[in-house]
Design a protein around this motif. Structure first.
Motif, PDB file in Angstrom:
ATOM      1  N   ASP A 284     -39.282  -8.645  18.796  1.00 56.15           N
ATOM      2  CA  ASP A 284     -39.176  -9.347  20.072  1.00 56.15           C
ATOM      3  C   ASP A 284     -39.381 -10.854  19.892  1.00 56.15           C
ATOM      4  OD1 ASP A 284     -38.743  -6.944  21.337  1.00 56.15           O
ATOM      5  OD2 ASP A 284     -40.817  -6.716  22.028  1.00 56.15           O
ATOM      6  N   ARG A 285     -40.326 -11.211  19.038  1.00 57.15           N
ATOM      7  CA  ARG A 285     -40.648 -12.625  18.817  1.00 57.15           C
ATOM      8  C   ARG A 285     -39.449 -13.373  18.228  1.00 57.15           C
ATOM      9  NH1 ARG A 285     -45.604 -13.026  15.180  1.00 57.15           N
ATOM     10  NH2 ARG A 285     -46.407 -11.896  16.979  1.00 57.15           N
ATOM     11  N   TYR A 286     -38.699 -12.704  17.335  1.00 58.46           N
ATOM     12  CA  TYR A 286     -37.631 -13.388  16.609  1.00 58.46           C
ATOM     13  C   TYR A 286     -36.231 -12.978  17.075  1.00 58.46           C
ATOM     14  CZ  TYR A 286     -41.253 -15.048  13.425  1.00 58.46           C
ATOM     15  OH  TYR A 286     -42.360 -15.659  12.896  1.00 58.46           O
ATOM     16  N   GLY A 287     -36.124 -12.238  18.174  1.00 60.76           N
ATOM     17  CA  GLY A 287     -34.818 -11.858  18.700  1.00 60.76           C
ATOM     18  C   GLY A 287     -34.050 -10.897  17.822  1.00 60.76           C
ATOM     19  N   ILE A 288     -34.773  -9.995  17.161  1.00 63.28           N
ATOM     20  CA  ILE A 288     -34.200  -9.049  16.215  1.00 63.28           C
ATOM     21  C   ILE A 288     -34.144  -7.661  16.865  1.00 63.28           C
ATOM     22  CG2 ILE A 288     -34.603  -7.899  13.985  1.00 63.28           C
ATOM     23  CD1 ILE A 288     -36.083 -10.509  13.141  1.00 63.28           C
ATOM     24  N   MET A 289     -33.058  -6.927  16.637  1.00 62.87           N
ATOM     25  CA  MET A 289     -32.964  -5.561  17.135  1.00 62.87           C
ATOM     26  C   MET A 289     -33.774  -4.616  16.241  1.00 62.87           C
ATOM     27  SD  MET A 289     -31.102  -5.763  19.850  1.00 62.87           S
ATOM     28  CE  MET A 289     -32.005  -7.331  20.025  1.00 62.87           C
ATOM     29  N   LEU A 290     -34.403  -3.636  16.860  1.00 61.38           N
ATOM     30  CA  LEU A 290     -35.172  -2.627  16.131  1.00 61.38           C
ATOM     31  C   LEU A 290     -34.408  -1.309  16.192  1.00 61.38           C
ATOM     32  CD1 LEU A 290     -37.669  -1.638  14.616  1.00 61.38           C
ATOM     33  CD2 LEU A 290     -38.815  -1.344  16.832  1.00 61.38           C
ATOM     34  N   ILE A 291     -34.036  -0.797  15.000  1.00 63.84           N
ATOM     35  CA  ILE A 291     -33.350   0.485  14.881  1.00 63.84           C
ATOM     36  C   ILE A 291     -34.316   1.498  14.290  1.00 63.84           C
ATOM     37  CG2 ILE A 291     -31.391   1.731  13.901  1.00 63.84           C
ATOM     38  CD1 ILE A 291     -30.059  -1.050  13.429  1.00 63.84           C
ATOM     39  N   PHE A 292     -34.517   2.594  14.981  1.00 60.92           N
ATOM     40  CA  PHE A 292     -35.288   3.697  14.415  1.00 60.92           C
ATOM     41  C   PHE A 292     -34.318   4.765  13.920  1.00 60.92           C
ATOM     42  CE2 PHE A 292     -39.505   3.070  16.942  1.00 60.92           C
ATOM     43  CZ  PHE A 292     -39.927   2.148  16.001  1.00 60.92           C
ATOM     44  N   ASP A 293     -34.397   5.035  12.639  1.00 62.07           N
ATOM     45  CA  ASP A 293     -33.634   6.107  12.005  1.00 62.07           C
ATOM     46  C   ASP A 293     -34.422   7.402  12.197  1.00 62.07           C
ATOM     47  OD1 ASP A 293     -32.614   7.991  10.244  1.00 62.07           O
ATOM     48  OD2 ASP A 293     -32.319   6.575   8.595  1.00 62.07           O
ATOM     49  N   GLU A 294     -33.934   8.237  13.112  1.00 61.31           N
ATOM     50  CA  GLU A 294     -34.579   9.523  13.413  1.00 61.31           C
ATOM     51  C   GLU A 294     -33.745  10.687  12.877  1.00 61.31           C
ATOM     52  OE1 GLU A 294     -37.190  10.493  16.018  1.00 61.31           O
ATOM     53  OE2 GLU A 294     -38.101   8.497  15.976  1.00 61.31           O
ATOM     54  N   VAL A 295     -32.919  10.412  11.871  1.00 57.94           N
ATOM     55  CA  VAL A 295     -32.031  11.436  11.331  1.00 57.94           C
ATOM     56  C   VAL A 295     -32.826  12.632  10.829  1.00 57.94           C
ATOM     57  CG1 VAL A 295     -30.392  11.941   9.484  1.00 57.94           C
ATOM     58  CG2 VAL A 295     -30.139   9.852  10.830  1.00 57.94           C
ATOM     59  N   MET A 296     -33.869  12.392  10.056  1.00 59.62           N
ATOM     60  CA  MET A 296     -34.680  13.485   9.528  1.00 59.62           C
ATOM     61  C   MET A 296     -35.864  13.810  10.420  1.00 59.62           C
ATOM     62  SD  MET A 296     -36.421  13.927   5.721  1.00 59.62           S
ATOM     63  CE  MET A 296     -34.854  14.063   4.861  1.00 59.62           C
ATOM     64  N   CYS A 297     -36.474  12.813  11.025  1.00 62.52           N
ATOM     65  CA  CYS A 297     -37.736  13.043  11.738  1.00 62.52           C
ATOM     66  C   CYS A 297     -37.550  13.369  13.211  1.00 62.52           C
ATOM     67  CB  CYS A 297     -38.673  11.851  11.564  1.00 62.52           C
ATOM     68  SG  CYS A 297     -38.061  10.285  12.226  1.00 62.52           S
ATOM     69  N   GLY A 298     -36.313  13.325  13.710  1.00 64.23           N
ATOM     70  CA  GLY A 298     -36.079  13.557  15.124  1.00 64.23           C
ATOM     71  C   GLY A 298     -35.875  15.014  15.490  1.00 64.23           C
ATOM     72  N   PHE A 299     -35.834  15.282  16.774  1.00 67.13           N
ATOM     73  CA  PHE A 299     -35.532  16.576  17.365  1.00 67.13           C
ATOM     74  C   PHE A 299     -36.438  17.694  16.850  1.00 67.13           C
ATOM     75  CE2 PHE A 299     -31.809  14.051  18.329  1.00 67.13           C
ATOM     76  CZ  PHE A 299     -31.711  14.293  19.696  1.00 67.13           C
ATOM     77  N   GLY A 300     -37.735  17.468  17.064  1.00 64.09           N
ATOM     78  CA  GLY A 300     -38.722  18.513  16.844  1.00 64.09           C
ATOM     79  C   GLY A 300     -39.486  18.440  15.556  1.00 64.09           C
ATOM     80  N   ARG A 301     -38.979  17.736  14.574  1.00 62.30           N
ATOM     81  CA  ARG A 301     -39.598  17.768  13.244  1.00 62.30           C
ATOM     82  C   ARG A 301     -41.059  17.319  13.272  1.00 62.30           C
ATOM     83  NH1 ARG A 301     -39.358  20.632   9.046  1.00 62.30           N
ATOM     84  NH2 ARG A 301     -37.188  20.952   9.709  1.00 62.30           N
ATOM     85  N   THR A 302     -41.396  16.332  14.083  1.00 67.79           N
ATOM     86  CA  THR A 302     -42.781  15.850  14.137  1.00 67.79           C
ATOM     87  C   THR A 302     -43.569  16.467  15.288  1.00 67.79           C
ATOM     88  OG1 THR A 302     -42.284  13.939  15.550  1.00 67.79           O
ATOM     89  CG2 THR A 302     -42.073  13.624  13.155  1.00 67.79           C
ATOM     90  N   GLY A 303     -42.989  17.491  15.937  1.00 66.41           N
ATOM     91  CA  GLY A 303     -43.668  18.103  17.067  1.00 66.41           C
ATOM     92  C   GLY A 303     -43.412  17.394  18.379  1.00 66.41           C
ATOM     93  N   SER A 304     -42.421  16.511  18.403  1.00 67.14           N
ATOM     94  CA  SER A 304     -41.964  15.853  19.631  1.00 67.14           C
ATOM     95  C   SER A 304     -40.456  15.701  19.509  1.00 67.14           C
ATOM     96  CB  SER A 304     -42.642  14.488  19.810  1.00 67.14           C
ATOM     97  OG  SER A 304     -42.379  13.654  18.697  1.00 67.14           O
ATOM     98  N   TRP A 305     -39.799  15.432  20.646  1.00 69.83           N
ATOM     99  CA  TRP A 305     -38.341  15.320  20.581  1.00 69.83           C
ATOM    100  C   TRP A 305     -37.923  14.188  19.662  1.00 69.83           C
ATOM    101  CZ3 TRP A 305     -35.167  19.026  21.829  1.00 69.83           C
ATOM    102  CH2 TRP A 305     -35.565  19.979  22.768  1.00 69.83           C
ATOM    103  N   PHE A 306     -38.597  13.040  19.773  1.00 72.14           N
ATOM    104  CA  PHE A 306     -38.374  11.925  18.859  1.00 72.14           C
ATOM    105  C   PHE A 306     -39.704  11.552  18.213  1.00 72.14           C
ATOM    106  CE2 PHE A 306     -34.960  11.397  22.014  1.00 72.14           C
ATOM    107  CZ  PHE A 306     -33.855  11.364  21.176  1.00 72.14           C
ATOM    108  N   ALA A 307     -39.660  11.163  16.960  1.00 68.34           N
ATOM    109  CA  ALA A 307     -40.896  10.819  16.258  1.00 68.34           C
ATOM    110  C   ALA A 307     -41.580   9.612  16.879  1.00 68.34           C
ATOM    111  CB  ALA A 307     -40.601  10.563  14.781  1.00 68.34           C
ATOM    112  N   PHE A 308     -40.792   8.652  17.410  1.00 65.47           N
ATOM    113  CA  PHE A 308     -41.416   7.437  17.934  1.00 65.47           C
ATOM    114  C   PHE A 308     -42.254   7.703  19.174  1.00 65.47           C
ATOM    115  CE2 PHE A 308     -37.013   7.301  19.651  1.00 65.47           C
ATOM    116  CZ  PHE A 308     -37.282   7.273  21.004  1.00 65.47           C
TER     117      PHE A 308
END
Length: 439
Positions: free
Chosen positions: A241-265
């Motif tokens: 946010d400070r530097y105007g940069i986009m944040l991409i979370f790669d949830e390919v492996m950790c998403g959709f239940g793997r961490t016990g939530s729909w998304f890991a974030f």
């Protein structure tokens, strides 16, 4: 599971594979691939009917298990109606799949761009970030894997990047990993603080005005199931946010239940600008992936052409499998099961193994996403050798457990549907193998 023609089927599978299949990440001549004839739930079997407990989830993707009947039925039903259609058309299965995905995304995410898998999901997320910001550089960590297409493999930080560095506009930094700290940290909080300082210095040194995105696996998977320390992801969000940069979370492996939530974030109360997914969204039953796009970025292309596309984007069979998989996960409480198994069964069970076996230097994980960091010396934390890992793999498979091993680690990554009894079975096998004289 058995078949009177099983021997010939096994032999033909091996013959055809050796003659004609070119395998990834491998020297071809020495290969002796494991033959799989079928699977169901958390198990697979060979043509002789020998069954293996799958604690690899293949490539950490069969979150709903093998051959879930609701997903198989949905694919078959869609095949009877429409097997394929161009992505420029409107298709009900595609719309339903997109809606189910955005319904689980944070507020302010209403569009999905579908891809063929996780690598091209990351490719297109980087493209979107570059087009949105007008900047070029993408920062990602050294301990990462983002896929094997042109930019995704260069965004990857591990050794696989090095023979494939043909894409421009990438730079790397060290993310936090307290057990093997690059920052001489002695506490998780210190690791987080120093890793964030390091990242900010990289941003400044690369030129903040040139950086389009920071690309992070929310929980790095192949690199070792690296759980973010307190405050780290929030700190990365603040730097972006400070530097105007986009944040991409790669949830390919950790998403959709793997961490016990729909998304890991969701475990860290941080929202990115772009979310990539694949694997667990339909357990890989039909190849698919995608980018969930924040409204602020999606609106750029209301009147401007998005310069990207794929012939099989939103393929109907894949979309039907997503709809069925997400509905089944919701209806059967599969995400909640992953959270409970991680909290109540795997966490204490793996901790007990570590107490018993000095070869386990550290246990780390969440949900059904864990790693045992194996060491030859607990004091120096020297990783065990490749030879030791090779023997561990052989011994685990000899006891009918299909493992996921990477470098010096056993990744404990069963399907999200795994039961208490299956975890107990696997823990007993790990215990037996780690009790051997391995070093």
């Amino acid at each position: 599971m058995t078949d009177p023609t099983s021997t010939s089927a096994h032999e033909r599978t091996v013959q055809l594979d050796k003659a004609h299949v070119f395998h990834s990440w491998s020297a071809q001549a020495a290969l002796n691939p494991f033959v799989v004839a079928g699977g169901a739930g958390c198990r697979v079997w060979d043509y002789d009917g020998r069954s293996y407990l799958d604690f690899s989830s293949q490539l950490v993707n069969t979150n709903i298990g093998h051959q879930h009947p609701a997903v198989i039925d949905a694919i078959a039903a869609q095949a009877q109606v429409l097997t394929t259609i161009a992505p420029a058309t409107a298709n009900l299965a595609r719309g339903e799949a997109a809606k189910r995905i955005v319904d689980r995304a944070p507020e302010g995410f209403n569009k999905v761009f579908f891809t063929n898998g996780g690598a091209d999901a990351n490719e297109n997320a980087m493209r979107l970030a570059r087009l949105h910001t007008g900047r070029d550089t993408v920062l990602s960590t050294y301990r990462s894997y983002h896929g094997n297409t042109g930019s995704a493999i260069v965004a990857t930080g591990d050794w696989r990047r090095i023979p494939n560095e043909y894409a421009r506009g990438h730079a790397h930094f060290f993310g936090p990993f307290a057990y093997r700290s690059e920052f001489w940290a002695t506490t998780p909080e210190q690791e987080s603080e120093r890793a964030l300082h390091h990242l900010e210095r990289v941003i400044q040194s690369e030129g903040a005005e040139s950086i389009a995105a920071v690309l992070l696996e929310t929980v790095p998977g192949t690199a070792g199931v690296l759980i973010p320390p307190p405050g780290y992801l929030a700190g990365v969000r603040a730097l972006c946010d400070r530097y105007g940069i986009m944040l991409i979370f790669d949830e390919v492996m950790c998403g959709f239940g793997r961490t016990g939530s729909w998304f890991a974030f969701e475990n860290y109360d941080v929202v990115p600008d772009l979310i990539t997914f694949a694997k667990g969204v339909n357990s890989g039953y039909v190849p698919t992936g995608g980018v969930i796009i924040s409204d602020a970025i999606a609106s750029d292309f209301d009147t401007k052409v998005f310069p990207g596309g794929l012939t099989y984007s939103g393929h109907p069979l894949a979309m039907a499998s997503i709809v069925a998989a997400l509905d089944a996960m919701e209806n059967d409480g599969i995400v909640e099961n992953a959270a409970r198994i991680g909290r109540d069964v795997l966490a204490p069970g793996l901790a007990a193994l570590a107490e018993k076996h000095p070869i386990i230097g550290e246990v780390r994980g969440i949900g059904v996403f864990w790693a045992l960091d194996l060491v030859s010396d607990p004091e120096t934390r020297e990783p065990v050798s490749a030879a030791v890992m090779g023997r561990i793999k052989s011994e685990l498979m000899a006891r009918n457990l299909l493992p996921f091993l990477s470098e010096n680690r056993i990744h404990v990554v069963p399907p999200c549907i795994v039961t208490d009894a299956e975890v107990a079975e696997a823990l007993a096998i790990y215990d037996e193998v780690l009790s051997l004289d391995l070093l």
